[in-house]
Structure formats: C-alpha cells, structure tokens
Design a protein around this motif. Structure first.
Motif, PDB file in Angstrom:
ATOM      1  N   ALA A 230      46.956  49.638  32.649  1.00 55.87           N
ATOM      2  CA  ALA A 230      46.887  48.200  32.946  1.00 55.87           C
ATOM      3  C   ALA A 230      46.124  47.975  34.246  1.00 55.87           C
ATOM      4  CB  ALA A 230      48.292  47.614  33.028  1.00 55.87           C
ATOM      5  N   ALA A 231      44.822  48.202  34.206  1.00 56.38           N
ATOM      6  CA  ALA A 231      43.985  48.011  35.387  1.00 56.38           C
ATOM      7  C   ALA A 231      43.375  46.621  35.434  1.00 56.38           C
ATOM      8  CB  ALA A 231      42.887  49.072  35.431  1.00 56.38           C
ATOM      9  N   ASP A 232      43.855  45.714  34.592  1.00 61.19           N
ATOM     10  CA  ASP A 232      43.378  44.327  34.602  1.00 61.19           C
ATOM     11  C   ASP A 232      44.225  43.435  35.493  1.00 61.19           C
ATOM     12  OD1 ASP A 232      45.505  44.685  32.781  1.00 61.19           O
ATOM     13  OD2 ASP A 232      44.957  42.897  31.653  1.00 61.19           O
ATOM     14  N   VAL A 233      45.368  43.915  35.939  1.00 64.18           N
ATOM     15  CA  VAL A 233      46.217  43.189  36.888  1.00 64.18           C
ATOM     16  C   VAL A 233      46.378  44.061  38.127  1.00 64.18           C
ATOM     17  CG1 VAL A 233      47.456  41.743  35.253  1.00 64.18           C
ATOM     18  CG2 VAL A 233      48.244  44.078  35.662  1.00 64.18           C
ATOM     19  N   LEU A 234      46.694  43.432  39.257  1.00 58.88           N
ATOM     20  CA  LEU A 234      46.681  44.151  40.524  1.00 58.88           C
ATOM     21  C   LEU A 234      48.085  44.550  40.972  1.00 58.88           C
ATOM     22  CD1 LEU A 234      43.871  42.185  42.371  1.00 58.88           C
ATOM     23  CD2 LEU A 234      43.720  44.292  41.033  1.00 58.88           C
ATOM     24  N   ASP A 235      48.893  44.964  40.006  1.00 62.36           N
ATOM     25  CA  ASP A 235      50.207  45.495  40.349  1.00 62.36           C
ATOM     26  C   ASP A 235      50.037  46.833  41.068  1.00 62.36           C
ATOM     27  OD1 ASP A 235      51.202  43.325  38.955  1.00 62.36           O
ATOM     28  OD2 ASP A 235      51.496  44.467  37.107  1.00 62.36           O
ATOM     29  N   ALA A 236      50.994  47.172  41.903  1.00 60.82           N
ATOM     30  CA  ALA A 236      50.929  48.431  42.632  1.00 60.82           C
ATOM     31  C   ALA A 236      50.969  49.611  41.670  1.00 60.82           C
ATOM     32  CB  ALA A 236      52.095  48.519  43.616  1.00 60.82           C
ATOM     33  N   VAL A 549      38.429  46.475  38.656  1.00 60.51           N
ATOM     34  CA  VAL A 549      39.205  47.638  38.230  1.00 60.51           C
ATOM     35  C   VAL A 549      40.307  47.881  39.246  1.00 60.51           C
ATOM     36  CG1 VAL A 549      39.120  50.064  37.571  1.00 60.51           C
ATOM     37  CG2 VAL A 549      37.092  48.616  37.244  1.00 60.51           C
ATOM     38  N   ALA A 550      41.555  47.757  38.836  1.00 56.24           N
ATOM     39  CA  ALA A 550      42.672  48.016  39.735  1.00 56.24           C
ATOM     40  C   ALA A 550      42.802  49.509  39.997  1.00 56.24           C
ATOM     41  CB  ALA A 550      43.972  47.477  39.134  1.00 56.24           C
TER      42      ALA A 550
END
Length: 587
Positions: A230-236, A549-550
């Motif tokens: 899930a590199a589309d959101v900037l979660d840690a 890219v997260a």
C-alpha cells in the motif's frame, strides 16, 4: 450502427484517418480550408494535441483534440490576444478543439461522448479551466456540456466559431446533474478504454487509499493485506512504539466499550506538556481532516478569498472550493525551483491584502519539500493583519518537531498550526490530531467540537506515543535511509525517469515525456499488487506523468522497484539498436 462504441486515446495508426476525416469535413464539406491534393489536413498542434477517438469495432467514427497547457500554445492564440482571455495564461487551462464526427454518426452518442471524455481527461490531469472553439452550427452541443460563450466570435475560412469557457469543477458537477440518464446509459453501453475513470468520485475529491479497496472495504478479505504493498497512502511503514501496542492490548474489550473522556483532557494535557504549549491553545480532532473541515467551516465563508500552494494537498482545494465555495487563488511552484516555496514570491502574493487565509503544508505534500521556519515566520510577520495563516505540519515529524511554528500560533491570532499524530506516530488507523491557535481562536473551535471527538483507543495510543520520543527518532532516521535507497533504485530503472526525493516518507517519480501516463503506470503496477498514487489530478503542473511512492520497509521497497521495472518494460518500448553495417558480399 448497432455495434458498441468504444473510446480510447488515439493510437499512432489513427493519425492518417484523423487527417483524412479532417480534410473531408473542414476542406470539402465546410470550406474552411483549401482542398489538399493528398486528401489530408494536418494541424500545427498535432505534435502537442491529445486525440480521443470513438470507434465501433475497427471502424473509427469520431475524435476530439485536447491541447494541454504544457504544450505552451493554443489554437486560440491565432485569433485572440491572451489579454482578451486571461485564463489562457493559467497553467491549468486546457483547450478542446476539432470535435469531428463521421457524417453517418452525427445523430449517435459519439459527439456528446467525446465531449464528456475530454472533460474527464482534463480533470484527470489537474485541469481547472477549459477553453473551446465551438462551430456555430453545433453550438448547442457545447452549451449542453456546460460551456459558456465569452462574447467573442472568430472566423476561419468559411466557418465561424464561438469562443467558450468553463470551470472544470463546475462542469464536473453540472454534467451528471443535467444528463444523468444519458450518462448512466453510456456507462453501461460504452467500452471505456481511457486511463481515467468514467465518473468522478462521489464527493469530487481525489483521495488516496485504492489499496484498501483491493483489500476489501467490507473487511471480509483482510488476508489480502499481506500480499498488497500500500504505497499509495502515506501511512508509516513501521509499527507504533511497543508502549503503544501494550496500551491497545491492555484490556481491549474495555477500550472498545468505554466512552472516552469527553474533551480528551488527558490527551490535551500530554500534548501541552510534550510540546510546551498552553492547554488553552489546543483543540483536538479525529485526524487532521476532521480539524480542517471543522475549522474552515468556522473561519471561512463563500465570500472568503484563499491562497493555496500548487501542487498541494488536494483536501484543501476540495474544502475551500467545493464544500465552502471560497474564491481560491494559487501560488504555483516550479520544477525549475525544485518545487520549493520562494518566500519572496509568497510575501509579494500575500502583500496585496486580498487573502483571508493562506494555506501552507510544510513539509509539502505532494512535493516533499520543506520551507525553513524562519522563512515562513518572516512571510507571516510581513503579511497584512487581516490575513490568517493555516500551517499544516502533518509531516514535520520526519524533519524535526523543533522546527514547528506551533509556539508562534499559540500567541499570534493570525496563525493556526495543524498537526497530525497519524503519520510519524504510526497511528493512521486510530485518527488523532491537534491544532494550535491563539486562545480565542482555539476556544471558538472547541465550541464547535462535539464531545468525545477522539476515540478512547486513539487517546490512549496517542498519549503513549507522545511519551516515546526516542523510539520515533530512530524510526525517522531509518525512514531517511530507506527513502534514499528507494530513490536511488528507482532512478536506475530508466534514464528517462526523474526521481525527486523530499524530506518526508515518500518520493516522486516522473515518467518520460511522450511515454506512458502516470495513470497507465499505476494501473500496470497494480497487476503486481503494488499500489502507487497518481498525482495528476492534484495539479496540471505534473503534466499527467508523476507518481508518488510511499516509503515502506526494505522488502516492500524491493517489490515496489520490481513492479515499477515490470511496468516500464510493458509500457515503454525498447529503443532499437542501430543496425550493423552489412558487407557487400553478404547482400
């Protein structure tokens, strides 16, 4: 006529047909141009235009051209000075031209479908304004799409055109309202092959999180999360501190069933102590989006004028323009300046005194650039007293919390600082954030805060996280190392790829001009269960070619690089090697 229409971006072998149809219609039928012995009519913008084509099977039936702002010129430039139509100077204005349909298809859905497709394509590339030249004989078609005449008519040969314009947001909202039955019919009958969804999202805002849709928003297939990057959101990429996990697993049934402190008093006290801020300057919420909607609803009206940074976090444009209806201007960043905010340009823009609110995301999402606190402080100090500043520091934890403008916000009634506890503290799923404002402003916003604004698990976790600065300092350093390695590996994929590394937990990848669109690239990566974020809808400055890219852990970063390589292998044809010279004997 009964075969299904399909819609696509023009292929190289469509060009001869486009030139031939253009000649038949505009030279032979309408007399706009002199006939050409070759039976072809080209356009000076052919190298810059994007052509959308409607077809039935192998038979092409119509096309429309879109000229993007990065072409640097428009067809209308031949007829109008840009002072006569200032929107032509805007970097998010697109031109729609040469809507052309085969004679036997002019009563079919081809023409309105092409107009709608042009609007969707423009919106997907960050377009905010549309200009068009509509032939007077078919003006109703343009008016039905929501475009409006500007009062200028231009003549080319024997043909008269009306100059029209429209705002993309307004057109996106009005077309479904006015033509809902037609759109529903087309959605079910047209083979839509464009790299943009047929319809916009339900609220008109492009949010991230497509990766969770792949996992399953009904939570019945959560096992899929283990195979998806899930590199589309900037979660840690890292877990919260062990003390946070311990807090959440200590009697979770009690956490679930118990009402939290109504005003999140313990969380407020912990934030105040950790950040050295008076409690009366704080207001908490269920994530920064909660605070943005609540605060902007109180501080702004439809009469307010707002300055946003472009490119910038899309939620701010959505709330100010679409939800509240503010008048919004943009300070355009420039790739040549490495996307950095020029403090002098910012100061000059605000010095006019026209703005009720200036929004600065620092570090900026999606550019990843950070503006030093002293530069922002100087711009604020020189601004008119009537101008309020909203500083979003959601990603400051990846730089240094000591660089925060929160102490200024606690004393200056013109400044509000909003900080998410989701990103750096690995609490995105729990939703916790706070803002800092002068006591009177903070009190106003607390009055409009419902009781129990932050859940008990979120309060408990946030308090624990704030007490573990050393753990998160180490994660920040690890993130920097992972980000730098990811940027280097992505840059090695193709010499035409540009990788930009900022200061937060992501990098941006810009694909080569003339290559695949960001949307195509994102789609191809999803075949490998790797989800990236197409930045095109956020700003036309990205020219439809930039992907965010997260940063993930080393194993998932390796999967990202492999998926990107596989996507490029499919989408970017290899450059043929020069032929070896052949000897005379071998001939």
């Amino acid at each position: 006529m009964g075969r299904q229409l399909h819609l696509r971006t023009a292929l190289p072998d469509d060009r001869d047909w486009i030139h031939e149809l253009r000649h038949r219609v505009y030279a032979q039928e309408l007399g706009q141009h002199a006939p050409d012995p070759a039976g072809r009519l080209s356009d000076g913008l052919d190298g810059d235009n994007v052509y959308l084509v409607a077809a039935r099977g192998a038979r092409r039936v119509g096309f429309v051209s879109v000229t993007p702002p990065w072409a640097g010129r428009f067809g209308l430039d031949k007829y109008l000075d840009r002072d006569e139509l200032p929107s032509l100077r805007e970097p998010d204005t697109f031109e729609v031209r040469i809507l052309t349909v085969e004679p036997g298809e002019r009563r079919s859905a081809a023409a309105p479908l092409l107009m709608y497709a042009a609007l969707r394509w423009i919106a997907s590339r960050g377009g905010r304004h549309v200009v068009a030249m509509g032939r007077t004989e078919v003006l109703d078609l343009y008016l039905a799409a929501g475009l409006r005449p500007v009062g200028r008519t231009v003549r080319c040969g024997a043909v008269t055109f009306e100059v029209l314009t429209g705002a993309v947001d307004a057109l996106t909202r009005s077309v479904p309202d006015r033509h809902s039955a037609t759109l529903e019919r087309l959605r079910s009958t047209v083979d839509w092959r464009l790299d943009v969804p047929f319809a916009p999202g339900p609220d008109g805002c492009e949010h991230g999180g497509a990766s969770f849709t792949a996992v399953g928003t009904d939570f019945r297939t959560l096992h899929r999360r283990r195979r998806i990057v899930a590199a589309d959101v900037l979660d840690a990429w890292f877990p919260p501190a062990p003390e946070v996990s311990a807090a959440l697993t200590d009697d979770p049934s009690w956490l679930a069933r118990t009402s939290p402190p109504a005003g999140a008093e313990g969380l407020v006290a912990e934030i105040a102590a950790t950040r050295g801020l008076p409690e009366e300057t704080l207001c908490v919420g269920a994530g920064s989006s909660d605070l943005i909607y609540r605060a902007f609803g109180q501080l702004l009206s439809a009469e307010s004028r707002v300055l946003l940074i472009d490119p910038g976090y899309g939620e701010y444009a959505h709330v100010t323009e679409r939800v509240i209806g503010c008048r919004v201007d943009r300070l355009r960043l420039r790739r040549v300046d490495d996307w950095r905010i020029d403090p002098h340009r910012l100061t000059e823009a605000v010095a006019t005194g026209r703005y009720d609110l200036v929004v600065v995301v620092n570090p900026n999402n999606p550019t990843g650039r950070h503006t030093p606190a002293d530069e922002l402080r100087a711009a604020i100090e020189s601004a008119p007293d009537r101008t309020r500043w909203w500083i979003d520091e959601a990603y400051l934890g990846y730089v240094d919390d000591a660089a925060s403008l929160a102490p200024l916000a606690a004393t200056d009634p013109r400044v509000v600082v909003c900080t998410s506890l989701s990103k750096m503290y690995a609490l995105s799923g729990l939703r916790a954030a706070y803002l800092v404002a002068a006591p009177d402003t903070a009190a106003l916003l607390r009055r409009w805060t419902p009781p129990w604004p932050v859940s008990l698990p979120a309060q408990r976790a946030a308090v624990a996280a704030l007490g573990e600065p050393e753990y998160y300092r180490e994660r920040r350093l690890q993130t920097r190392a992972l980000r730098h390695r990811l940027a280097l590996e992505l840059a090695e994929l193709d010499e035409g790829v540009l990788v930009e590394e900022g200061v937060a937990n992501f990098v941006n990848v810009t694909l080569p001009a003339g290559g695949p669109s960001a949307a195509q690239f994102v789609h191809e990566c999803r075949r490998h269960d790797v989800y990236l974020r197409d930045l095109s809808p956020l700003s036309a400055l990205y020219e439809g070619r930039t992907v965010r890219v997260a940063v993930k852990d080393a194993a998932e970063n390796a999967r990202i690089v492999a998926a990107c390589q596989a996507a490029l292998d499919v989408l970017v044809p290899p450059v043929p090697l020069p032929a070896e010279p052949v000897s005379g004997a071998a001939r």
